[in-house]
Scaffold this active site. Sequence first.
Site, PDB file in Angstrom:
ATOM      1  N   GLU A 160       0.793  -1.242   0.000  1.00 45.04           N
ATOM      2  CA  GLU A 160       0.000   0.000   0.000  1.00 45.04           C
ATOM      3  C   GLU A 160       0.819   1.282   0.000  1.00 45.04           C
ATOM      4  OE1 GLU A 160      -3.404   0.219   2.538  1.00 45.04           O
ATOM      5  OE2 GLU A 160      -4.319  -1.522   1.595  1.00 45.04           O
ATOM      6  N   GLU A 371      -5.420  -8.550  -0.238  1.00 38.42           N
ATOM      7  CA  GLU A 371      -6.233  -8.231   0.950  1.00 38.42           C
ATOM      8  C   GLU A 371      -7.648  -7.908   0.531  1.00 38.42           C
ATOM      9  OE1 GLU A 371      -4.998  -5.164   3.716  1.00 38.42           O
ATOM     10  OE2 GLU A 371      -2.895  -5.768   3.510  1.00 38.42           O
TER      11      GLU A 371
HETATM   12  C1  BG6 Z   1      -4.773  -2.323   4.673  1.00 34.43           C
HETATM   13  C2  BG6 Z   1      -3.431  -2.620   5.247  1.00 34.43           C
HETATM   14  O1  BG6 Z   1      -4.786  -0.992   4.425  1.00 34.43           O
HETATM   15  O2  BG6 Z   1      -5.903  -2.454   5.439  1.00 34.43           O
HETATM   16  C3  BG6 Z   1      -3.460  -3.487   6.483  1.00 34.43           C
HETATM   17  O3  BG6 Z   1      -2.554  -3.151   4.300  1.00 34.43           O
HETATM   18  C4  BG6 Z   1      -4.608  -3.030   7.354  1.00 34.43           C
HETATM   19  O4  BG6 Z   1      -2.217  -3.424   7.106  1.00 34.43           O
HETATM   20  C5  BG6 Z   1      -5.912  -3.253   6.608  1.00 34.43           C
HETATM   21  O5  BG6 Z   1      -4.647  -3.664   8.594  1.00 34.43           O
HETATM   22  C6  BG6 Z   1      -7.163  -2.916   7.393  1.00 34.43           C
HETATM   23  O6  BG6 Z   1      -7.146  -1.589   7.854  1.00 34.43           O
HETATM   24  P1  BG6 Z   1      -7.127  -1.232   9.403  1.00 34.43           P
HETATM   25  O7  BG6 Z   1      -7.037   0.226   9.450  1.00 34.43           O
HETATM   26  O8  BG6 Z   1      -8.366  -1.753   9.986  1.00 34.43           O
HETATM   27  O9  BG6 Z   1      -5.951  -1.904  10.011  1.00 34.43           O
END
Ligand code: BG6
Length: 476
Positions: A160, A371
């Site tokens: 990211e 993800e």
């Molecule tokens: C993504 C990241 O942006 O979203 C993760 O790569 C992150 O590291 C995930 O945990 C979920 O977002 P958040 O803010 O709930 O951790």
Amino acid sequence: MAFPDGFLWGGSSSASQIEGGWDLDGRAPSILDVKKLNPGCCSFHYSSDFYHHYKEDIALMAEMGFKAFRMSISWSRVIPAGEGEVNQAGIDFYKDVFAECHKYGIEPVVTIYHFDLPLALREKYHTWQDRRMADAYVEYCRVLFENYRDDVKYWLTYNEQNMLIYFCAADMNGTGVTDLKSVYDEAHVQLWAQARAIKLCHEMCPDSKIGPAPNITTTLPATASPEDYLAALNNDDLRNNFYLDALCWGRYPKSTIAWLEHQGVELDIREGEMEMMASCHPDFIGFNCYANDTVEHIGWIEQDLSSLVGADNSKMSYLMALMEKPGIGRAIVNEYRPKAPSDGHPFDPWCIRITARRLTDRYGLPVLITENGYGRPDTLEEDGTVHDQYRIEHLRETIRQMEIGISEGADIMGYCAWSAVDLVSTREGCTKRYGFVYVDRTEDDEAMRNAPMKRYRKDSFYWYQKVIESNGADLD
Ligand code: BG6
């Protein structure tokens, strides 16, 4: 309809968010270990203690039938100062993790860098505008490729990168306000560093594949007005295409360069850097995808973000404010999104289908979903069960749309849900959970230092097991 043979079903994680053991066996702190925490949120010091539980966790992933486990390496565990001396205990830890994955036929998909810059590097070079930061990153890659070329088939360069730049939060401290010139100069150096890493991987690990891992979505216009459509195109260039065009084609979108120029920013691009990008040729595109954006056009409005400095970045209003781009657009809530029947929370089942199709057409490369998931505060019942029906509803609809996307031509290699096992959110501590496996922990850091952090299978664990067993045919 069916998913292709060999589809990489799995789940994701990142070192700082799952590992713990932040000061063990020679590991030095990363910038996340000293990050200002949002009120009530735990640190990343103990996380889900994967450092001591990895055998149990990987066995649980195997029980679900995982074909892939996306994880990252903690740079400061392997090279504590970020450059120079290598910590053998760190190298050995990941060797053991990879061996454990292979024992069950699980392919590790390894992110080289997921937000956790070694603190020593920030103290020494401050930002990525200093090209020695890129050199340190490439040397770190060399150490990984040398040590793990027989263990890792899929590498991801950088998690990211685009979001840190888009939100102007490159140092992960949520300062929110940094001058545009510095932020985009950093972006360029980070892309150049990734291009070098991709080339190096091809030279050192000819049997492996490597790609970036940005967060890529597709911007929808708020209305059918031509101005909103242009805002959507410009936002896609700024948020998404800037990064992938650079690594796939060695150029930046003209609309983004024009947007920067309008604000007096000319990128500091040095001889040979664009050529390096043009010649690196990633093997696939990994991308995180939670929800598409919807924007409405705005003109060159005055923006005052000073109140965001040091603010609690778990608030949605904080993110919305940073998404407002003068001269481009403002994010709005998309009313077409469905709500999960169980908890009424909106989600976007179309994001992967639409974006994977767009990327397949634009770049002609296979894509890997690195993800996608549904963060909710789960409840552990007295009998050890966790009823996360809302998560199943989100995953079911998303996977259904993904399957249609594949039938329409999207070249998707695999799906790694965020997250395999509960971990610590980047902004909301451990109360917001994403995993198929519940980790029994609280936000209380001191209490977690030696806590057992027992694992429990959630309802989604058994559901995902059926999905994988049937190669996506059984989504009921
Ligand atoms: C993504 C990241 O942006 O979203 C993760 O790569 C992150 O590291 C995930 O945990 C979920 O977002 P958040 O803010 O709930 O951790």
